[in-house]
Design a protein around this motif. Structure first.
Motif, short mmCIF file in Angstrom:
data_model
loop_
_atom_site.label_atom_id
_atom_site.label_comp_id
_atom_site.label_asym_id
_atom_site.label_seq_id
_atom_site.Cartn_x
_atom_site.Cartn_y
_atom_site.Cartn_z
N GLU A 22 0.74 -1.18 0.08
CA GLU A 22 0.08 -0.24 0.09
C GLU A 22 0.92 1.19 0.12
O GLU A 22 1.90 1.43 0.78
CB GLU A 22 -0.92 0.08 1.33
CG GLU A 22 -1.68 1.11 1.42
CD GLU A 22 -2.71 1.66 0.31
OE1 GLU A 22 -2.64 2.64 -0.35
OE2 GLU A 22 -3.72 0.81 0.36
N VAL B 27 -2.70 4.53 5.73
CA VAL B 27 -3.66 3.12 5.36
C VAL B 27 -2.67 1.90 5.58
O VAL B 27 -3.36 1.01 6.14
CB VAL B 27 -3.90 3.31 3.83
CG1 VAL B 27 -4.85 2.18 3.46
CG2 VAL B 27 -5.06 4.51 3.73
N ASP C 81 -2.94 -2.89 -2.69
CA ASP C 81 -3.72 -1.84 -3.46
C ASP C 81 -3.49 -2.24 -4.76
O ASP C 81 -2.65 -2.90 -5.17
CB ASP C 81 -3.35 -0.53 -3.15
CG ASP C 81 -4.21 0.63 -3.32
OD1 ASP C 81 -5.18 0.33 -4.10
OD2 ASP C 81 -3.87 1.90 -3.12
N ALA D 137 -7.40 -4.57 -1.90
CA ALA D 137 -7.98 -3.52 -0.86
C ALA D 137 -7.80 -2.09 -1.78
O ALA D 137 -6.65 -1.74 -1.80
CB ALA D 137 -7.63 -3.43 0.32
N LYS E 198 -12.05 0.24 -0.93
CA LYS E 198 -11.72 1.27 0.35
C LYS E 198 -12.81 2.25 0.39
O LYS E 198 -13.42 2.79 -0.55
CB LYS E 198 -10.53 2.06 -0.02
CG LYS E 198 -9.10 1.13 -0.13
CD LYS E 198 -8.07 1.95 -0.47
CE LYS E 198 -6.59 1.14 -0.32
NZ LYS E 198 -5.68 2.05 -0.61
N PRO E 199 -13.03 2.52 1.57
CA PRO E 199 -12.30 2.04 3.00
C PRO E 199 -12.86 0.53 3.50
O PRO E 199 -14.13 0.47 3.41
CB PRO E 199 -12.61 3.18 3.95
CG PRO E 199 -13.85 3.73 3.45
CD PRO E 199 -14.07 3.84 2.15
N ALA E 200 -11.89 -0.15 3.42
CA ALA E 200 -12.35 -1.57 3.47
C ALA E 200 -12.60 -1.69 4.93
O ALA E 200 -12.07 -1.23 6.04
CB ALA E 200 -10.94 -2.48 3.09
#
Length: 156
Positions: free
Chosen positions: A35, A40, A80, A108, A127-129
């Motif tokens: 990520e 995050v 991501d 995600a 997202k937001p997960a």
């Protein structure tokens, strides 16, 4: 030391790009989180570590692949889609699966899912997960990986 970090083992490999977080004395489940947004990444890694997962963090695909080449076991990749560097999350997942076919993959991302790009058997979280569901999915992938792990035999 921040009291919320008590009991964690931190190993900085490259402080700007990667971090290893662990609350286990021995790894039960190992996940790689890729990520590029550090806040995050840190939130996800901390949630996983608090759930008993050993976590390796990388901001980009190149760092994640370097870790893959040097560490075993890795049970789960969480990535991501849009990352820093030359690789996308799609490419990172494909490379991880090519190297280790049994690895669980969780995407995600705020980017839309593309079923044609997702590796087989993967999960996608927008997202937001929802952190509890993402952590639970990670544990499910780990349990699956452990059930297919070769049995160790004592040396006679």
């Amino acid at each position: 030391m921040n009291p919320s970090n008590a009991g964690r083992r931190w190993a900085d490999v490259n402080p700007q790009e990667i971090r290893i977080v662990s609350v286990n004395s021995g790894p039960k489940c190992v996940a790689v989180v890729v990520e590029d947004e550090w806040l995050v990444r840190m939130e996800l890694a901390d949630a996983l570590a608090n759930a008993g997962v050993d976590v390796f963090e990388a901001a980009g695909g190149e760092d994640a692949l370097a870790f893959l080449e040097q560490h075993d076991p890795i049970h789960v990749l969480i990535t991501d889609i849009r990352l820093v560097g030359d690789m996308t999350g799609w490419e990172v997942a494909e490379a991880f699966r090519a190297a280790r076919p049994g690895i669980g993959v969780i995407y995600a991302s705020a980017n839309p899912p593309l079923a044609a790009r997702q590796v087989a058997g993967s999960m996608f979280f927008a997202k937001p997960a929802p952190m509890p569901e993402l952590v639970e999915t990670c544990h499910r992938f780990c349990d699956t990986a452990h059930s297919f792990a070769p049995a160790t035999r004592p040396i006679i």
